[in-house]
Motif scaffolding. Structure first.
Motif, PDB file in Angstrom:
ATOM      1  N   ALA A  55      36.308 -25.182  56.557  1.00 31.74           N
ATOM      2  CA  ALA A  55      37.279 -24.766  55.805  1.00 31.74           C
ATOM      3  C   ALA A  55      38.674 -24.876  56.128  1.00 31.74           C
ATOM      4  O   ALA A  55      39.503 -24.326  55.236  1.00 31.74           O
ATOM      5  N   VAL A  56      38.879 -24.837  57.463  1.00 30.57           N
ATOM      6  CA  VAL A  56      40.113 -24.527  57.969  1.00 30.57           C
ATOM      7  C   VAL A  56      41.096 -25.699  57.970  1.00 30.57           C
ATOM      8  O   VAL A  56      42.114 -25.617  57.455  1.00 30.57           O
ATOM      9  N   PHE A 118      39.778 -21.574  65.911  1.00 33.84           N
ATOM     10  CA  PHE A 118      39.875 -22.825  65.429  1.00 33.84           C
ATOM     11  C   PHE A 118      41.142 -23.090  64.685  1.00 33.84           C
ATOM     12  O   PHE A 118      41.703 -24.121  64.707  1.00 33.84           O
ATOM     13  N   PHE A 119      41.305 -21.892  64.067  1.00 33.47           N
ATOM     14  CA  PHE A 119      42.653 -22.214  63.276  1.00 33.47           C
ATOM     15  C   PHE A 119      43.795 -22.266  63.909  1.00 33.47           C
ATOM     16  O   PHE A 119      44.627 -23.316  63.676  1.00 33.47           O
ATOM     17  N   VAL A 120      44.025 -21.554  65.185  1.00 34.39           N
ATOM     18  CA  VAL A 120      45.263 -21.775  65.904  1.00 34.39           C
ATOM     19  C   VAL A 120      45.116 -23.143  66.695  1.00 34.39           C
ATOM     20  O   VAL A 120      46.186 -23.845  66.767  1.00 34.39           O
ATOM     21  N   PHE A 122      43.653 -26.163  65.768  1.00 32.03           N
ATOM     22  CA  PHE A 122      43.821 -27.036  64.596  1.00 32.03           C
ATOM     23  C   PHE A 122      45.369 -27.055  64.151  1.00 32.03           C
ATOM     24  O   PHE A 122      45.887 -28.312  64.063  1.00 32.03           O
ATOM     25  N   PHE A 123      45.978 -25.942  63.946  1.00 37.94           N
ATOM     26  CA  PHE A 123      47.168 -25.988  63.505  1.00 37.94           C
ATOM     27  C   PHE A 123      48.165 -26.647  64.690  1.00 37.94           C
ATOM     28  O   PHE A 123      49.054 -27.477  64.266  1.00 37.94           O
ATOM     29  N   LEU A 124      48.159 -26.318  65.887  1.00 32.82           N
ATOM     30  CA  LEU A 124      48.772 -26.817  66.754  1.00 32.82           C
ATOM     31  C   LEU A 124      48.547 -28.677  66.921  1.00 32.82           C
ATOM     32  O   LEU A 124      49.194 -29.148  67.247  1.00 32.82           O
ATOM     33  N   LEU A 125      47.131 -28.960  66.857  1.00 33.41           N
ATOM     34  CA  LEU A 125      46.795 -30.279  66.803  1.00 33.41           C
ATOM     35  C   LEU A 125      47.538 -30.800  65.704  1.00 33.41           C
ATOM     36  O   LEU A 125      48.051 -32.202  65.901  1.00 33.41           O
ATOM     37  N   TYR A 126      47.471 -30.337  64.549  1.00 33.46           N
ATOM     38  CA  TYR A 126      48.194 -31.002  63.243  1.00 33.46           C
ATOM     39  C   TYR A 126      49.695 -31.148  63.746  1.00 33.46           C
ATOM     40  O   TYR A 126      50.269 -32.141  63.123  1.00 33.46           O
ATOM     41  N   LEU A 127      50.257 -30.123  64.276  1.00 36.56           N
ATOM     42  CA  LEU A 127      51.616 -30.259  64.512  1.00 36.56           C
ATOM     43  C   LEU A 127      51.995 -31.539  65.352  1.00 36.56           C
ATOM     44  O   LEU A 127      53.060 -32.127  65.208  1.00 36.56           O
TER      45      LEU A 127
END
Length: 215
Positions: A55-56, A118-120, A122-127
């Motif tokens: 869901a993230v 995972f939020f942190v 994935f956030f960094l990966l997406y950036l």
């Protein structure tokens, strides 16, 4: 028994074609090994942890694309709504399996920790690479389809009780009033197939025409 066409759709896998794909697939397979080790065949409990992670990405991707579109005053071409709908759908998966598997307090703590980490990440990966992020989500969904197919096999073999479906699941997926767990798992698997294909399409689009990642 699934038809040959349905089986082919269930087993569809996108081969890794470049370094971005290989990174995404490597992360996915590593997490798959961890999930198999921790949960084994407790598919209901596995679904709870996996769905809180699943869901993230949609929320993170939708938020970052939204902000990029605001900064650069460009159209999103429907990506934001698609990703937010995906996040909401995965949240519904989580709420359904919470009612089915009834996680312990320890598992709830695991959920909190896994989601935060995972939020942190994935956030960094997406950036850094939204293409890699979408490909990874697509590979996640490929594994989710496999897991739910194995879950169905356990139900059909009688090793998992085919309990009545929760009322919320019946309402959400418009299932028959007498629907049971098997029908819920099939509905969830169909959702995951859709998310798989959409995220592969998004990754392909970013490969063909990269967009500004951090903006």
């Amino acid at each position: 028994m699934d038809s040959p066409a349905a089986s082919a759709n269930l087993e569809r896998h996108r081969s890794a074609e470049n370094m971005s794909d290989r990174v995404a697939l490597g992360i996915t397979l590593t997490l798959r090994v961890l999930a198999d080790t921790f949960f084994a065949k407790r598919y209901g409990n596995r679904a709870i942890v996996l769905e809180t992670v699943a869901a993230v990405p949609g929320m993170v991707g939708g938020m970052l694309i939204h902000l990029r579109c605001l900064r650069w005053m460009v159209a999103d071409h429907g990506w934001i709504r698609t990703l937010l709908d995906e996040a909401d759908n995965e949240r519904m998966h989580l709420m359904t399996f919470v009612q089915i598997a009834k996680p312990s307090w320890f598992e709830r703590l695991v959920i909190l920790a896994v989601q935060a980490i995972f939020f942190v990440a994935f956030f960094l990966l997406y950036l850094s690479s939204s293409r890699t992020a979408h490909r990874m989500v697509a590979y996640f969904e490929e594994q989710a389809v496999i897991s739910y197919t194995l879950y169905l096999a356990e139900i059909d073999a009688g090793r998992v009780e085919n309990i009545p479906a929760p009322a919320s699941a019946i309402a959400y997926w418009n299932l028959p009033e007498n629907a049971r767990l098997r029908e819920v798992v099939i509905a969830v698997r169909e959702d995951e197939i859709g998310h798989r294909d959409v995220n592969h399409e998004f990754a392909d689009a970013l490969t063909a025409a990269p967009i500004r990642q951090t903006g």
